[in-house]
Design a protein around this motif. Structure first.
Motif, PDB file in Angstrom:
ATOM      1  N   GLU A  90      16.136  -5.161  21.088  1.00 41.36           N
ATOM      2  CA  GLU A  90      15.097  -4.526  20.263  1.00 41.36           C
ATOM      3  C   GLU A  90      13.837  -4.194  21.051  1.00 41.36           C
ATOM      4  O   GLU A  90      13.027  -3.367  20.634  1.00 41.36           O
ATOM      5  N   ASN A  91      13.673  -4.817  22.224  1.00 39.09           N
ATOM      6  CA  ASN A  91      12.499  -4.538  23.064  1.00 39.09           C
ATOM      7  C   ASN A  91      12.780  -3.496  24.148  1.00 39.09           C
ATOM      8  O   ASN A  91      11.943  -3.259  25.002  1.00 39.09           O
ATOM      9  N   GLY A  92      13.987  -2.918  24.120  1.00 42.91           N
ATOM     10  CA  GLY A  92      14.332  -1.914  25.130  1.00 42.91           C
ATOM     11  C   GLY A  92      14.780  -2.500  26.454  1.00 42.91           C
ATOM     12  O   GLY A  92      14.945  -1.788  27.439  1.00 42.91           O
ATOM     13  N   ARG A  93      15.018  -3.778  26.489  1.00 44.99           N
ATOM     14  CA  ARG A  93      15.460  -4.446  27.716  1.00 44.99           C
ATOM     15  C   ARG A  93      16.979  -4.354  27.820  1.00 44.99           C
ATOM     16  O   ARG A  93      17.676  -4.593  26.842  1.00 44.99           O
ATOM     17  N   ASN A  94      17.489  -4.013  28.995  1.00 45.10           N
ATOM     18  CA  ASN A  94      18.940  -3.938  29.207  1.00 45.10           C
ATOM     19  C   ASN A  94      19.552  -5.335  29.104  1.00 45.10           C
ATOM     20  O   ASN A  94      19.172  -6.231  29.853  1.00 45.10           O
ATOM     21  N   THR A  95      20.506  -5.491  28.177  1.00 43.23           N
ATOM     22  CA  THR A  95      21.173  -6.783  28.001  1.00 43.23           C
ATOM     23  C   THR A  95      22.691  -6.633  28.017  1.00 43.23           C
ATOM     24  O   THR A  95      23.411  -7.558  27.659  1.00 43.23           O
ATOM     25  N   GLY A  96      23.166  -5.471  28.427  1.00 38.70           N
ATOM     26  CA  GLY A  96      24.603  -5.257  28.493  1.00 38.70           C
ATOM     27  C   GLY A  96      24.911  -3.900  29.076  1.00 38.70           C
ATOM     28  O   GLY A  96      24.018  -3.083  29.334  1.00 38.70           O
ATOM     29  N   CYS A  97      26.204  -3.675  29.296  1.00 35.45           N
ATOM     30  CA  CYS A  97      26.652  -2.428  29.910  1.00 35.45           C
ATOM     31  C   CYS A  97      28.050  -2.099  29.428  1.00 35.45           C
ATOM     32  O   CYS A  97      28.869  -3.001  29.226  1.00 35.45           O
ATOM     33  N   ARG A  98      28.335  -0.800  29.257  1.00 36.99           N
ATOM     34  CA  ARG A  98      29.682  -0.329  28.912  1.00 36.99           C
ATOM     35  C   ARG A  98      30.181   0.574  30.022  1.00 36.99           C
ATOM     36  O   ARG A  98      29.481   1.491  30.453  1.00 36.99           O
ATOM     37  N   PHE A  99      31.397   0.301  30.469  1.00 32.12           N
ATOM     38  CA  PHE A  99      32.040   1.125  31.485  1.00 32.12           C
ATOM     39  C   PHE A  99      33.303   1.754  30.909  1.00 32.12           C
ATOM     40  O   PHE A  99      33.975   1.148  30.073  1.00 32.12           O
ATOM     41  N   GLN A 100      33.630   2.959  31.377  1.00 29.21           N
ATOM     42  CA  GLN A 100      34.887   3.612  31.021  1.00 29.21           C
ATOM     43  C   GLN A 100      35.700   3.816  32.291  1.00 29.21           C
ATOM     44  O   GLN A 100      35.173   3.783  33.389  1.00 29.21           O
ATOM     45  N   ASN A 101      36.982   4.058  32.116  1.00 33.18           N
ATOM     46  CA  ASN A 101      37.884   4.375  33.239  1.00 33.18           C
ATOM     47  C   ASN A 101      37.875   3.305  34.321  1.00 33.18           C
ATOM     48  O   ASN A 101      37.851   3.612  35.516  1.00 33.18           O
ATOM     49  N   VAL A 102      37.892   2.056  33.902  1.00 40.14           N
ATOM     50  CA  VAL A 102      37.924   0.947  34.857  1.00 40.14           C
ATOM     51  C   VAL A 102      39.365   0.754  35.325  1.00 40.14           C
ATOM     52  O   VAL A 102      40.286   0.706  34.514  1.00 40.14           O
ATOM     53  N   LYS A 103      39.549   0.666  36.630  1.00 40.94           N
ATOM     54  CA  LYS A 103      40.867   0.374  37.195  1.00 40.94           C
ATOM     55  C   LYS A 103      40.782  -0.963  37.905  1.00 40.94           C
ATOM     56  O   LYS A 103      39.860  -1.208  38.676  1.00 40.94           O
ATOM     57  N   ILE A 104      41.746  -1.812  37.640  1.00 39.33           N
ATOM     58  CA  ILE A 104      41.741  -3.122  38.279  1.00 39.33           C
ATOM     59  C   ILE A 104      42.438  -3.018  39.629  1.00 39.33           C
ATOM     60  O   ILE A 104      43.596  -2.655  39.714  1.00 39.33           O
ATOM     61  N   GLU A 105      41.695  -3.335  40.660  1.00 40.58           N
ATOM     62  CA  GLU A 105      42.246  -3.351  42.014  1.00 40.58           C
ATOM     63  C   GLU A 105      42.666  -4.786  42.336  1.00 40.58           C
ATOM     64  O   GLU A 105      42.346  -5.721  41.612  1.00 40.58           O
ATOM     65  N   THR A 106      43.366  -4.941  43.443  1.00 40.95           N
ATOM     66  CA  THR A 106      43.861  -6.272  43.787  1.00 40.95           C
ATOM     67  C   THR A 106      42.776  -7.160  44.394  1.00 40.95           C
ATOM     68  O   THR A 106      42.841  -8.367  44.284  1.00 40.95           O
ATOM     69  N   GLU A 107      41.765  -6.544  45.028  1.00 41.24           N
ATOM     70  CA  GLU A 107      40.736  -7.381  45.648  1.00 41.24           C
ATOM     71  C   GLU A 107      39.694  -7.808  44.620  1.00 41.24           C
ATOM     72  O   GLU A 107      39.624  -7.285  43.516  1.00 41.24           O
ATOM     73  N   LYS A 108      38.878  -8.755  45.005  1.00 42.87           N
ATOM     74  CA  LYS A 108      37.844  -9.281  44.112  1.00 42.87           C
ATOM     75  C   LYS A 108      36.771  -8.214  43.839  1.00 42.87           C
ATOM     76  O   LYS A 108      36.598  -7.283  44.604  1.00 42.87           O
TER      77      LYS A 108
END
Length: 153
Positions: A62-80
């Motif tokens: 409510e104060n305009g502070r970033n408290t999360g994120c949404r990503f699309q098209n995430v691909k899981i790779e084998t490395e960390k």
């Protein structure tokens, strides 16, 4: 380790989940001792890949502070994967938060699809079949175990 910045200004309770095969949501809370004007920025990259990506779509409180994120098209790779959340404030330096993890551990799997049940009353048996759910990473075959719960009515 010693980090530059006000103690307690780094984010807390960072967590991410991958769902519907290619979407990822990350959430966090502002540091308990972060000044009110603190703003946070999330970056991530695969460990062996130098291309760091900033959050595509921030979720704000409510104060305009970033408290999360949404990503699309995430691909899981084998490395960390490496996550970094920086903070900035007009008056004070803000501590950063970082974490390294395997993305496949964050994936919430879809349920199996095309479930069919064929019963033969003469033989007193049933055949249950389904299709493996689609997942984000490629090493599928060894990943799945299924449990069937049969309830008689």
């Amino acid at each position: 380790p010693v980090f530059a910045g006000v103690d307690g200004s780094a984010i807390e309770n960072f967590s991410c989940v991958i769902y519907n095969v290619s979407f990822m949501n990350c959430t966090w809370q502002a540091g308990r001792h972060a000044p009110e004007d603190t703003q946070y920025y999330l970056y991530w990259k695969n460990w062996e890949n130098a291309n760091e990506k900033e959050c595509e779509l921030y979720v704000t409180d409510e104060n305009g502070r970033n408290t999360g994120c949404r990503f699309q098209n995430v691909k899981i790779e084998t490395e960390k994967t490496y996550f970094l959340v920086n903070g900035s404030s007009e008056g004070s330096p803000i501590q950063f938060y970082d974490e390294c993890t395997d993305l496949f551990l964050l994936e919430k799997l879809m349920p199996p699809s095309n479930i069919t049940v064929t019963c033969d009353e003469m033989k007193n048996d049933c055949i249950i079949q389904w299709q493996q759910p689609q997942i984000s990473h490629s090493r599928k075959d060894g990943c799945f175990k299924y449990e069937i719960s049969i309830k008689y009515k």
